[in-house]
Design a protein around this motif. Structure first.
Motif, PDB file in Angstrom:
ATOM      1  N   ARG A 288      -9.228 -10.095   2.830  1.00 30.22           N
ATOM      2  CA  ARG A 288      -7.836 -10.283   2.378  1.00 30.22           C
ATOM      3  C   ARG A 288      -7.753 -10.194   0.862  1.00 30.22           C
ATOM      4  O   ARG A 288      -6.805  -9.634   0.316  1.00 30.22           O
ATOM      5  CB  ARG A 288      -7.295 -11.633   2.860  1.00 30.22           C
TER       6      ARG A 288
ATOM      7  N   ALA B 210      -5.648  -7.581  -1.206  1.00 28.83           N
ATOM      8  CA  ALA B 210      -4.636  -8.036  -2.170  1.00 28.83           C
ATOM      9  C   ALA B 210      -4.836  -7.368  -3.523  1.00 28.83           C
ATOM     10  O   ALA B 210      -3.864  -6.949  -4.167  1.00 28.83           O
ATOM     11  CB  ALA B 210      -4.696  -9.557  -2.313  1.00 28.83           C
TER      12      ALA B 210
ATOM     13  N   ASN C 146      -3.886  -3.820  -3.321  1.00 32.10           N
ATOM     14  CA  ASN C 146      -2.433  -3.744  -3.147  1.00 32.10           C
ATOM     15  C   ASN C 146      -1.694  -3.745  -4.485  1.00 32.10           C
ATOM     16  O   ASN C 146      -0.576  -3.236  -4.589  1.00 32.10           O
ATOM     17  CB  ASN C 146      -1.967  -4.913  -2.271  1.00 32.10           C
TER      18      ASN C 146
ATOM     19  N   PHE D   8       1.205  -9.901   0.292  1.00 28.87           N
ATOM     20  CA  PHE D   8       0.516 -11.027  -0.335  1.00 28.87           C
ATOM     21  C   PHE D   8       0.648 -12.326   0.457  1.00 28.87           C
ATOM     22  O   PHE D   8      -0.160 -13.235   0.316  1.00 28.87           O
ATOM     23  CB  PHE D   8       1.011 -11.226  -1.769  1.00 28.87           C
TER      24      PHE D   8
ATOM     25  N   LEU E 101      -2.223 -13.921   2.306  1.00 29.49           N
ATOM     26  CA  LEU E 101      -3.220 -14.783   1.656  1.00 29.49           C
ATOM     27  C   LEU E 101      -2.982 -16.250   2.015  1.00 29.49           C
ATOM     28  O   LEU E 101      -3.876 -17.070   1.906  1.00 29.49           O
ATOM     29  CB  LEU E 101      -3.180 -14.598   0.135  1.00 29.49           C
TER      30      LEU E 101
END
Lengths: 172, 176
Positions: free
Chosen positions: B41, B45, B48, B68, B71
């Motif tokens: 993750r 992120a 991203n 997000f 998360l």
């Protein structure tokens, strides 16, 4: 995400981190000396954890409080992934969970390891289609089904190997 | 209160606590401890931020990451908890030690921080790559599936120990 869920995660995580640190598996030397077969702390902790965990799930099973989790995954992926994981864990000197715990005790080399782990995850993402097609979808297996008396035997065996190995743990 | 101030516990105490924790965690919140997915993750992120379209179209990231908000996951806070718990442990025992190069590493590869940091980076990367093939690490695969008695869990455990032993004897044989 509910606040209660966050609090439960923080609570259980804290207990886990606390126990890992107290159990010394957050120490580089303890992990590497396990693989050098000089200190069996890691194996003892894992065997006791598994034996107690099996007993716990076995005990609550008849009461139907929760369903017992079922997991299915590739045995080939477990063999290949485990072998690669073991190489990395020995060089890094921590596993993902104990590494985070080690950071809490002041082992700052873990910061570099965490950046490495994020990079490893990013690199795996690139190769995922290949592994999914050729490895992770092959030889899928689930739970080892066995009669109750065999399960009890497994717990007894785990609990009897563990004290023998315990003799090889470093004392301090 | 005294036992919480001890520098360390016997391995069997720690092991029993962890086994019990897995049971209680499942019983109360239907989760099993795990760590390595959090790093997927985090990778998603970070990517991203720079290449959101790539992340959006990634089959692998899509399994765990959809913006997000992903998360804010149970496991993310569990991992933050590990850091907090270990900090509390050393705070109570007074065993906090700032360390850049572990002694066994120093004996084999010298006291250079840079060499250790490169080693930790490469080791961490290889480790997570392996964990994601298998679908978990020591906590989420070996112990969790050891308890659940899956074929894959036990194969992972044996395989990890076998390769760890070979690697350790190749890398750290000079001094231990």
């Amino acid at each position: 995400m509910e606040i209660l869920s966050i609090l439960s995660a923080l609570l259980f995580g804290s207990i886990f981190g606390f126990v890992l640190q107290k159990g010394k598996v957050s120490k580089f030397n303890v992990i590497v000396r396990q693989f050098l077969l000089k200190d069996f702390t890691v194996a003892v902790i894992m065997l006791y954890a598994i034996a107690i965990g099996i007993s716990f799930f076995y005990t609550i099973k008849p009461y139907n409080l929760v369903d017992i989790p079922v997991r299915e995954s590739s045995m080939l992926a477990a063999a290949i992934g485990g072998a690669i994981f073991g190489i990395g864990m020995t060089i890094f000197g921590y596993c993902p969970g104990t590494g985070v715990a080690a950071l809490g005790q002041g082992s700052l080399d873990v910061i570099s390891g965490i950046l490495g782990m994020i990079t490893g995850a990013a690199v795996f993402e690139i190769f995922y289609p290949f592994f999914e097609a050729n490895v992770m979808s092959k030889y899928i297996a689930g739970v080892i089904v066995m009669p109750n008396y065999l399960l009890i035997l497994v717990v007894v065996i785990l609990l009897s190997i563990a004290p023998v190995l315990n003799g090889f743990c470093s004392k301090n | 209160m005294n036992i919480f101030k001890k520098v360390s516990w016997p391995a069997r105490w720690a092991g029993m606590c962890i086994g019990f924790l897995y049971g209680v965690t499942w019983l109360t919140v239907k989760q099993l401890p795990g760590t390595s997915t959090t790093f997927v993750r985090l990778a998603a992120a970070i990517e991203n931020l720079f290449v959101p379209n790539y992340v959006k179209n990634s089959a692998y990231f899509n399994k765990y990451f959809s913006g997000f908000v992903s998360l804010l996951n149970w496991q993310t806070f569990f991992v933050i908890g590990i850091l907090i718990g270990a900090s509390i442990s050393v705070f109570l025992s007074g065993d906090f030690k700032k360390e850049y190069v572990p002694s066994l590493w120093k004996d084999n590869f010298g006291s250079s921080k840079i060499v250790r940091f490169i080693g930790a980076f490469i080791g961490g990367a290889i480790m997570l790559f392996g964990a994601r093939i298998a679908g978990g690490c020591t906590s989420g695969k070996a112990i969790a599936e050891g308890i659940l008695m899956t074929y894959s869990g036990w194969i992972f455990m044996c395989s990890l120990f076998a390769s760890g032993i070979v690697t350790a004897f190749l890398f750290y044989r000079r001094k231990s």
